[in-house]
Structures are given as C-alpha cells and as structure tokens.
Write a protein that holds these residues in place. Structure first.
Motif, short mmCIF file in Angstrom:
data_model
loop_
_atom_site.label_atom_id
_atom_site.label_comp_id
_atom_site.label_asym_id
_atom_site.label_seq_id
_atom_site.Cartn_x
_atom_site.Cartn_y
_atom_site.Cartn_z
N PRO A 36 27.74 45.43 47.83
CA PRO A 36 27.20 46.24 46.73
C PRO A 36 26.67 47.60 47.16
N MET A 55 26.17 42.03 43.20
CA MET A 55 27.34 41.17 43.07
C MET A 55 27.22 39.95 43.96
N ILE A 63 29.15 40.33 38.70
CA ILE A 63 29.08 41.72 39.11
C ILE A 63 28.18 42.41 38.08
N THR A 94 35.65 43.06 34.10
CA THR A 94 34.43 43.83 33.82
C THR A 94 34.36 44.08 32.33
#
Length: 158
Positions: A36, A55, A63, A94
C-alpha cells in the motif's frame, strides 16, 4: 446515493486493454501493486494524490484508497481481491464513490511477465456497472491508467 437499479452498463467503452514494458524486475513491479505504501505513490492520473491506502492482498480481502484529484475532489475507492498469483497475476474489483455516490464498478486483471530483466504488464480493465455521473470517468479511463503507469515507471526508478 445511487442504487443498483439506477446504475447502467457503459456499453460505449466497456473494456480497456493496456500493455506496458517497465525496466524493472517482475518482483519489484508486483510489489508496487501489492504494497500500500508503494501503490499510494502512483495510483491515479497525474495531479492525483492518495492520502490513504490500505489493502489485504488475499482473495476476498479488501482494498481501500482515498484519492484526491488535482482540483480537490475526494474519491473513495474500495474493492476486493479475487485472485493473486504472485508475481504474475492480480485480479481485483474496485468501486469508486464520489460525494456518497457509489457509481463505478470495475474488474481489473493485471498480468506480468518477465522478459530480459524487464517486466511486461498487460492490464484489462472491464467496466461492470456505472452511473451517469461516472460516464466521463469511463471515457477517460485509458488516459488515466496510462498516466498512472507513467507515475509507476517514475517510482520504479526513484
């Protein structure tokens, strides 16, 4: 807040495929995706910053990135890792949330291969769902990822 029934699939530009060669070993490039601290340095288009990045790089784990655009907008990116095959492959989703509206869901498939001490990255970005507010983001996705990869290349050499 946008509910799932108000989201639409962006059929005009559902997928982007990007290939890049990085002058760095595969293990380093993979760690830039999975650490990260490193990811926060390059994720997002130029002029973006990532004041927070967390994450847990295991299948089914999260995440979380807070992106700030050059003009001060704050975008919350959350997602899940689907597949990890270190250092060759990452598959994750995402969702982008801006001003409380979760409006863009994307599947990312990153494949890395090492070729003569360089790393070839092939990334497929597939839009799963988007709300009307995020159509502009979808249209600029290829440019945004290429700017991200320019930033990644800079980080690999710093």
């Amino acid at each position: 807040m946008v509910n799932d029934n108000e989201r639409v699939i962006n059929r005009a530009k559902q997928e982007v495929l990007i290939t890049r060669i990085f002058e760095a070993p595969i293990d380093l490039v993979f760690s830039m995706w999975t650490n990260p601290e490193y990811l926060a340095r390059w994720w997002g288009p130029k002029n973006n910053t990532n004041p927070a990045c967390e994450m847990d790089v295991r299948p089914g784990r999260a995440i979380k990135i807070i992106m700030q655009t050059g003009d001060g907008q704050v975008i919350h990116v959350t997602g899940l890792f689907n597949e990890i095959n270190a250092p060759y492959r990452l598959v994750f989703t995402t969702t982008k949330d801006q001003n409380g509206n979760a409006g863009l869901e994307v599947l990312h498939t990153v494949t890395l291969t090492e070729e003569k001490k360089k790393t070839k990255l092939v990334m497929n970005v597939a839009i799963i769902k988007t709300s009307p507010e995020f159509i502009t983001s979808c249209q600029g996705m290829e440019l945004g990822w290429n700017q991200s990869f320019d930033r990644l290349a800079e980080q690999l050499h710093s």
